[in-house]
Scaffold this active site. Structure first.
Site, short mmCIF file in Angstrom:
data_model
loop_
_atom_site.label_atom_id
_atom_site.label_comp_id
_atom_site.label_asym_id
_atom_site.label_seq_id
_atom_site.Cartn_x
_atom_site.Cartn_y
_atom_site.Cartn_z
N GLU A 28 -8.34 10.25 8.98
CA GLU A 28 -8.83 9.00 8.40
C GLU A 28 -8.08 8.58 7.13
O GLU A 28 -7.84 7.40 6.93
CB GLU A 28 -10.33 9.09 8.10
CG GLU A 28 -11.21 9.19 9.33
CD GLU A 28 -11.22 7.94 10.18
OE1 GLU A 28 -10.73 6.88 9.74
OE2 GLU A 28 -11.73 8.01 11.31
N ASP A 39 -11.00 -2.92 8.18
CA ASP A 39 -10.75 -2.23 9.44
C ASP A 39 -11.63 -2.88 10.50
O ASP A 39 -12.85 -2.79 10.42
CB ASP A 39 -11.07 -0.74 9.29
CG ASP A 39 -10.95 0.02 10.59
OD1 ASP A 39 -9.95 -0.16 11.31
OD2 ASP A 39 -11.87 0.81 10.90
N PRO A 53 -22.82 0.44 7.76
CA PRO A 53 -23.88 0.81 8.70
C PRO A 53 -23.89 2.33 8.99
O PRO A 53 -24.95 2.92 9.19
CB PRO A 53 -23.55 0.02 9.96
CG PRO A 53 -22.69 -1.11 9.50
CD PRO A 53 -21.91 -0.56 8.34
N GLY A 115 -16.37 6.21 17.24
CA GLY A 115 -16.88 5.18 18.14
C GLY A 115 -18.35 4.87 18.05
O GLY A 115 -18.88 4.12 18.87
#
Length: 139
Positions: A28, A39, A53, A115
């Site tokens: 990352e 992003d 979130p 994901g």
């Protein structure tokens, strides 16, 4: 003897988890506190490039009384201990979504980190997982 075996297994799992987390961090940000960057249409911040979130889903570790979620998220994301705690919390919250997939803990952690809660089911997270796997050899 049984207790000794359980203790050794626990230590091995802790090392595997630490290796996995380190490789996610490297993928990352090079495992550096790089601040926030756009992003896919929203900000990702810190060591693990955490979005707001995700920070909310991981339980908002490190949030101080009266502090806004946005300020706490950005501060936590750039603090390795806090950000790692967030990634671990997120994994523990959503790992059940991947039960029965045959995926190991590191694969579930990496693919869900990349994901979302059901990232372990998304083909779009396979490339991310391959990068993490090639770093640590974890499963």
């Amino acid at each position: 003897m049984f207790v000794k075996a359980i203790l050794l297994l626990s230590i091995a799992v802790a090392y595997a988890s630490a290796d996995c987390l380190h490789c996610i961090c490297m993928r990352e940000s090079g495992c550096k506190p790089i601040g926030c960057h756009m992003d896919v249409g929203s900000l990702s911040c810190g060591y693990y490039q955490i979005k707001i979130p995700y920070y909310e889903d991981c339980g908002q570790p490190g949030k101080k009384h009266g502090e806004s979620t946005e300020v706490a998220w950005k501060r936590c994301a750039d603090d390795l201990k806090c950000a790692t705690n967030c990634v671990e919390n997120y994994y523990n919250r959503y790992k059940h979504e991947c039960a029965g997939t045959g995926q190991g803990a590191c694969e579930v952690m990496a693919r869900n980190h990349n994901g979302g809660p059901r990232g372990c089911h998304a083909s779009g997270t396979l490339g991310y997982w391959k990068g993490v796997h090639s770093c640590c050899g974890c499963s």
